[in-house]
Design an enzyme around this catalytic site. Structure first.
Site: not given
Length: 403
Positions: A172, A174-176, A179
């Site tokens: 993931s 893009n998520d990190y 964030g």
């Protein structure tokens, strides 16, 4: 110890879910912020961290991704489908410094909990919206997931080698990345608020966060008029560079040579084979042109040795090399003690978690608390943040507000 951390006086109301928002707020929690995660028993979330009707307060059924991105937080359950639930969330936001959400564009406004609503009751609020494509423009209503974003940003064509199918970065990405960008934006907003005394609406696009991480490739395409080649494990600046098969089942070693003296050291470590004596191999340009041939020659040597031996001999010769390790080996590495440590909870002493990848010279590192059980801190938060007494809490429980 938490009172000595940089954000120890900051309150964060966390409406986020899945990974991007929770990772951002976990970083804030690691810095000492009091992060209250708003959850509900009325619907199942996409990670399986909440099951409708689940009244268990344990953590055993929470998935690993939830456990790692929600440590150091407190959990409160509120049914935002009810007017009283929305009003309660508004009261919590009125006492918060930061609100974070990563719903689709428009969701918080429909709940009357968007920036305009919260600003009216708390002008100092730092409101962070982390949707896939931002809240403006033609893509604002698109549904975003990690895989879709990697495809749409072009990131999949910046990974893998020429001829490969589009290749996603797992875990993931893009998520990190989103964030991290959100956390950076919040810290900047704190600095700005010290001067202006008012908050800010931080509208973050996860799409733009992803694109920002490979800006050099975009610039190269703009200047050269053609897309950059897919290099796989290779580089335009180092050669040879790659991951080379070693003896044993699925054992590999990564080798990266930049300077000619490193190339000569590699050749010597391999026993000075005749194939490596070509004069064109003395230059980076020559090695780049003959990369396939060089790779084949290197694997005739690495294929006879364990990856650990290849790594040892090349490091001793001054050649950058690291054997490929799998996650259990990284976890078991005794020299990795500064990367992992146990949680500050008797129930979870056998569970190691990752540290922050830096340390403050003057501040202690706070104990790491485990991710909360569903609604574990509802009473505690309502008392701490709003001063609500037990009688009122019981009433809110009975009428379904605290679901």
């Amino acid at each position: 110890m938490k009172s000595a951390l940089p954000l120890c006086k900051i309150r964060v109301l966390d409406f986020s879910h899945i990974l991007a928002g929770p990772f951002c707020t976990r970083l804030l929690a690691d810095f000492g912020a009091d992060v209250v995660k708003v959850e509900t028993r009325t619907r199942q979330d996409r990670m399986g961290a909440v099951k409708p009707g689940d009244r268990l307060k344990g953590r055993s059924d929470r998935p690993p991704a939830y456990l790692t991105t929600n440590r150091n937080k407190r959990s409160i359950t509120i049914n935002l489908k009810t007017d009283e639930g929305k009003n309660l969330a508004l009261k919590l936001a009125a006492t918060a410094d930061v609100v974070v959400e990563n719903f689709s564009a428009g969701v918080m406004d429909r709940l009357k909990l968007g920036y305009a609503h919260l600003k009216a009751v708390n002008p100092r609020i730092i409101y962070v919206a982390m949707s896939g494509y931002g809240h403006d423009g033609p893509r604002k209503d698109w549904t975003s997931m990690n895989m879709n974003l990697q495809a749409y940003t072009g990131l999949m064509m910046a990974t893998g080698a020429e001829g490969d199918a589009p290749t996603a970065i797992s875990n993931s990405w893009n998520d990190y990345i989103a964030g991290l960008h959100a956390c950076f934006g919040i810290l900047q907003a704190f600095s700005e608020r010290e001067v202006t005394r008012v908050g800010v609406n931080l509208d973050l696009s996860q799409f733009e966060c992803s694109v920002a991480t490979f800006g050099a490739l975009l610039l190269s395409s703009a200047v050269n008029g053609v897309p950059p080649p897919r290099l796989g494990s290779r580089s335009t600046h180092w050669a040879p560079q790659g991951v080379y098969r070693c003896a044993g089942k699925d054992d590999w070693c990564a080798i990266s040579v930049q300077k000619s003296d490193e190339w000569r050291a590699l050749v010597k470590a391999m026993g000075s084979p005749s194939w490596a004596a070509k004069t064109e191999y003395e230059t980076l340009v020559g090695r780049l042109k003959q990369h396939d041939e060089i790779d084949a020659g290197i694997e005739t040597w690495t294929g006879t040795l364990p990856a650990a031996e290849v790594e040892r001999s090349l490091k001793a010769a001054g050649v950058p090399a690291e054997r490929m390790r799998r996650i259990p080996e990284v976890l078991a590495d005794k020299n990795g003690a500064s990367v992992f440590r146990p949680l500050n909870d008797p129930r979870d002493q056998d569970r190691l978690v990752t540290e922050l990848p830096f340390k403050f010279s003057r501040s202690p590192v706070a104990p790491l608390s485990p991710a909360p059980g569903l609604g574990e801190h509802t009473r505690e938060v309502l008392r701490d943040w709003l001063g609500i007494d037990e009688k009122e809490i019981k009433r809110l429980e009975e009428n379904g507000t605290l679901q």
